[in-house]
Scaffold this motif. Structure first.
Motif, short mmCIF file in Angstrom:
data_model
loop_
_atom_site.label_atom_id
_atom_site.label_comp_id
_atom_site.label_asym_id
_atom_site.label_seq_id
_atom_site.Cartn_x
_atom_site.Cartn_y
_atom_site.Cartn_z
N LYS A 75 0.82 -1.21 0.00
CA LYS A 75 0.00 0.00 0.00
C LYS A 75 0.85 1.26 0.00
O LYS A 75 1.77 1.42 0.77
CB LYS A 75 -0.92 0.00 1.22
N LYS A 76 0.52 2.20 -0.88
CA LYS A 76 1.25 3.45 -0.97
C LYS A 76 0.80 4.43 0.10
O LYS A 76 -0.31 4.35 0.63
CB LYS A 76 1.07 4.08 -2.34
N THR A 84 -6.43 2.66 -0.96
CA THR A 84 -5.93 1.50 -0.23
C THR A 84 -5.91 0.21 -1.05
O THR A 84 -5.48 -0.83 -0.54
CB THR A 84 -6.80 1.25 1.01
N PHE A 85 -6.37 0.26 -2.29
CA PHE A 85 -6.41 -0.95 -3.12
C PHE A 85 -4.99 -1.45 -3.33
O PHE A 85 -4.15 -0.77 -3.94
CB PHE A 85 -7.09 -0.63 -4.45
N SER A 86 -4.70 -2.65 -2.87
CA SER A 86 -3.31 -3.11 -2.76
C SER A 86 -2.87 -4.07 -3.87
O SER A 86 -1.82 -4.68 -3.77
CB SER A 86 -3.10 -3.78 -1.40
N TYR A 87 -3.67 -4.17 -4.92
CA TYR A 87 -3.26 -5.00 -6.06
C TYR A 87 -2.68 -4.09 -7.14
O TYR A 87 -3.29 -3.08 -7.51
CB TYR A 87 -4.46 -5.77 -6.62
N TRP A 88 -1.53 -4.46 -7.67
CA TRP A 88 -0.82 -3.64 -8.66
C TRP A 88 -0.54 -4.49 -9.89
O TRP A 88 0.59 -4.89 -10.16
CB TRP A 88 0.47 -3.08 -8.04
N ASN A 89 -1.62 -4.78 -10.62
CA ASN A 89 -1.52 -5.61 -11.80
C ASN A 89 -1.61 -4.77 -13.07
O ASN A 89 -2.42 -3.86 -13.16
CB ASN A 89 -2.65 -6.65 -11.81
N GLY A 90 -0.79 -5.10 -14.06
CA GLY A 90 -0.85 -4.43 -15.34
C GLY A 90 -2.05 -4.87 -16.14
O GLY A 90 -2.69 -5.89 -15.84
#
Length: 318
Positions: free
Chosen positions: A4-5, A65-71
């Motif tokens: 999370k950033k 807060t969305f913690s998925y980092w998919n292309g």
């Protein structure tokens, strides 16, 4: 996967010049004839935006807060367009919705890139990465933005101006063409195309305000052209005599001196070969003004687009 950033808020502003609207869409049957004469009619909402010099607000980036980092399916930073949603939550603001989704996304399995209301464009997820908003196929392809429900004509006009501007800005950011139904779709379009969801938004909510996706496309097109600096940004392909470009002159008047109406054509095919077909049940009224967003040359004949797949021969433009 990236953790999370840190929550940040950065406002970016883009100055927009005053924009006028001449839109399409009102069909009036000609008495005693099987053909329908389409009169140019201004959208009440788009006209209100223009007459009141309503300008979109700046985009605020507030990482959620969305913690998925998919292309996307084509890679990180490679979306194929934008899906248009609406929240179905009357009175909830963009910040209200963002707060709720940031708290509940792991329970409701839903998240979008941005929320828009009449005062704010709130981007809560880096649009280089996917979210969960419209089923697996669309999620892997599109940026997704939710329009908040408001209670007055003025607020609705301001909110759709903001949503149209956000949409256009993302197309420009990722060097995507503006192609209604392809690079900009409603959630309703997505449901019909891939059948992975049953949502029909924002069609019903738009209809409450006498608005439609076609009128929204007009608004997106105006901001898209403005952000592109009114430069020719369409693709060009000279195979088989076909050329496809965007046009700088977005308002035309048509007339057929040899008939009672101006004929229309539709086109089938792709960028390598178009087939021109006469539209048999619709035409344009003589001396009527039209918004046009694209020029296409097929076999040496120039056509101007006045609807999603309805074109008029340049020779009828006065």
């Amino acid at each position: 996967m990236i953790s999370k950033k840190i929550l940040t808020s950065v406002a970016t502003s883009v100055a927009l010049a005053s924009i006028s609207f001449t839109t399409i869409g009102q069909v009036i049957p000609e008495v005693g004839s099987q053909i329908q004469i389409t009169q140019a009619a201004t959208s009440a909402i788009n006209d209100y935006i223009n007459n009141n010099n309503i300008q979109p607000v700046s985009i605020t980036n507030q990482e959620g807060t969305f913690s998925y980092w998919n292309g996307y399916e084509n890679g990180v930073g490679k979306p194929e367009g934008v899906v248009i949603h609406e929240t179905a939550t009357p009175g909830a603001t963009a910040q209200n919705e963002a707060t709720y989704f940031n708290r509940e996304w792991s329970n409701i399995y839903t998240y979008v890139h941005a929320f828009v209301d009449n005062t704010q464009i709130l981007n809560i997820k880096n649009t280089d990465y996917t979210v969960w908003g419209a089923g697996p196929t669309a999620n892997a392809k599109f940026i997704q933005v939710e329009l908040c429900e408001v209670s007055s004509t003025d607020a609705f006009a301001r909110s759709v101006a903001n949503q149209a501007y956000y949409t256009a800005s993302k197309l420009v950011q990722y060097n995507l063409p503006f192609t209604p139904g392809t690079t900009v779709l409603s959630h309703n379009d997505v449901s019909k195309r891939w059948g992975e969801t049953t949502h029909t938004d924002p069609v019903g909510y738009f209809a409450k305000w006498g608005y439609s996706m076609d009128q929204f496309y007009d608004l997106v097109g105006k901001y898209y052209n403005q952000l592109k600096g009114n430069t020719n940004s369409g693709s060009t392909n000279n195979n088989s005599g076909n050329t496809n470009t965007n046009t700088n002159s977005n308002s035309i008047t048509v007339n057929n001196p040899n008939g009672n109406y101006v004929p229309l054509v539709s086109m089938d095919g792709d960028s390598t070969r178009f087939t021109v077909n006469k539209v048999m049940n619709r035409a344009l009224a003589n001396k009527s003004p039209w918004y046009t967003d694209k020029i296409r040359v097929v076999d040496g004949v120039t056509y101007r687009r006045v609807a999603t797949n309805e074109w008029v021969d340049q020779s009828y433009v006065i």
